[in-house]
Design a protein around this motif. Structure first.
Motif, PDB file in Angstrom:
ATOM      1  N   THR A 276       0.820  -1.219   0.000  1.00 58.23           N
ATOM      2  CA  THR A 276       0.000   0.000   0.000  1.00 58.23           C
ATOM      3  C   THR A 276       0.846   1.257   0.000  1.00 58.23           C
ATOM      4  O   THR A 276       0.324   2.349  -0.167  1.00 58.23           O
ATOM      5  CB  THR A 276      -0.918   0.022   1.223  1.00 58.23           C
ATOM      6  OG1 THR A 276      -0.123  -0.043   2.419  1.00 58.23           O
ATOM      7  CG2 THR A 276      -1.892  -1.141   1.199  1.00 58.23           C
ATOM      8  N   GLY A 277       2.159   1.112   0.213  1.00 60.94           N
ATOM      9  CA  GLY A 277       3.026   2.273   0.248  1.00 60.94           C
ATOM     10  C   GLY A 277       3.961   2.227   1.438  1.00 60.94           C
ATOM     11  O   GLY A 277       4.225   1.160   1.989  1.00 60.94           O
TER      12      GLY A 277
ATOM     13  N   GLY B 171      10.992   3.800   4.287  1.00 61.19           N
ATOM     14  CA  GLY B 171       9.611   3.450   3.967  1.00 61.19           C
ATOM     15  C   GLY B 171       9.222   2.045   4.338  1.00 61.19           C
ATOM     16  O   GLY B 171       8.165   1.540   3.921  1.00 61.19           O
TER      17      GLY B 171
END
Lengths: 111, 120
Positions: free
Chosen positions: A26-27, A71
């Motif tokens: 999703t990121g 991330g």
């Protein structure tokens, strides 16, 4: 369908340092995913290591640390011992109807 | 000492039903959120279901939604997983898992698991 991805396997020498990562389809993984990390040795139930990104349990050795890196959620082992050879799983929180997903696991080989 | 002891696993035919139980001891059961997590032979962990300390709300993985029901008996210190319309792909070790008291501390304690085998 959301997928949580971990390295299938990593190899580290005794005494070395290794970082395992946990990515979301999703990121970027943020603190709001509340990453948890688990260790599982063959024939045993999993054992919790890290919760809410970077909190160790009382039984978790100090050589295990959790963070966010590039991330992704990350689990770093410093001063690796032979007994750290195991499968490691991350767990991310997505909320909603199906709140939690495990990553596929990383087999850590100490060689 | 926290103890979680699963029971109720076994061999069942596809389409059949089974109810797993988890007997909890060593802590105040009614204070903790609980889960079922499974692991197919040679595969990774899959979170299956979660229940709040009071019994609701409850959450399920998409793969079991509508077929499995999690519930608890706080007076009897027990957690259950009712599994209906079982499929071959439900074959796994099912673990009873207690969340921790710390904020977003998941899977702090695990039982040894009970094996469910779905096969004709």
């Amino acid at each position: 369908q959301t997928v949580v991805t971990q390295e299938p396997s990593l190899t580290v020498s005794p005494g070395g340092t290794v970082t395992l990562t946990c990515a979301s389809s999703t990121g970027a993984v943020t603190s709001g995913y509340f990453p948890n990390w688990f260790q599982q040795k063959p024939g045993q139930a999993p054992r919790a290591l890290i919760y809410n990104t970077n909190n160790r349990h009382s039984w978790t050795p100090a050589r295990f640390s959790g963070s966010l890196l590039g991330g992704k959620a990350a689990l770093t082992l410093s001063g690796v011992l032979p007994e750290d050879e195991a499968e490691y799983y991350c767990l991310l929180y997505y909320g909603g109807v199906q709140p939690w997903l495990f990553g596929g696991g990383t087999k850590l080989i100490v060689l | 000492e926290v103890q979680l002891v699963e029971s109720g696993g076994g061999l069942v035919q596809p389409g059949g039903s089974l109810t797993l139980s988890c007997a909890a001891s060593g802590f105040t059961f009614s204070d903790y959120e609980m889960n079922w997590v499974r692991q197919a032979p040679g595969k990774g962990l899959e979170w299956v279901s979660h229940i709040m300390s009071t019994g609701s709300p409850r959450h399920y993985a998409g793969s079991v939604e509508g077929r499995f029901t999690i519930y608890r008996d706080n007076a009897g210190n027990s957690l259950y997983l009712q599994m209906n319309r079982l499929r071959v792909e439900d074959t796994a070790i099912y673990y009873c898992v207690r969340d921790g008291a710390g904020y977003q501390s998941r899977g702090e304690d695990w039982g040894r698991g009970t094996l469910v085998a779905v096969s004709s």
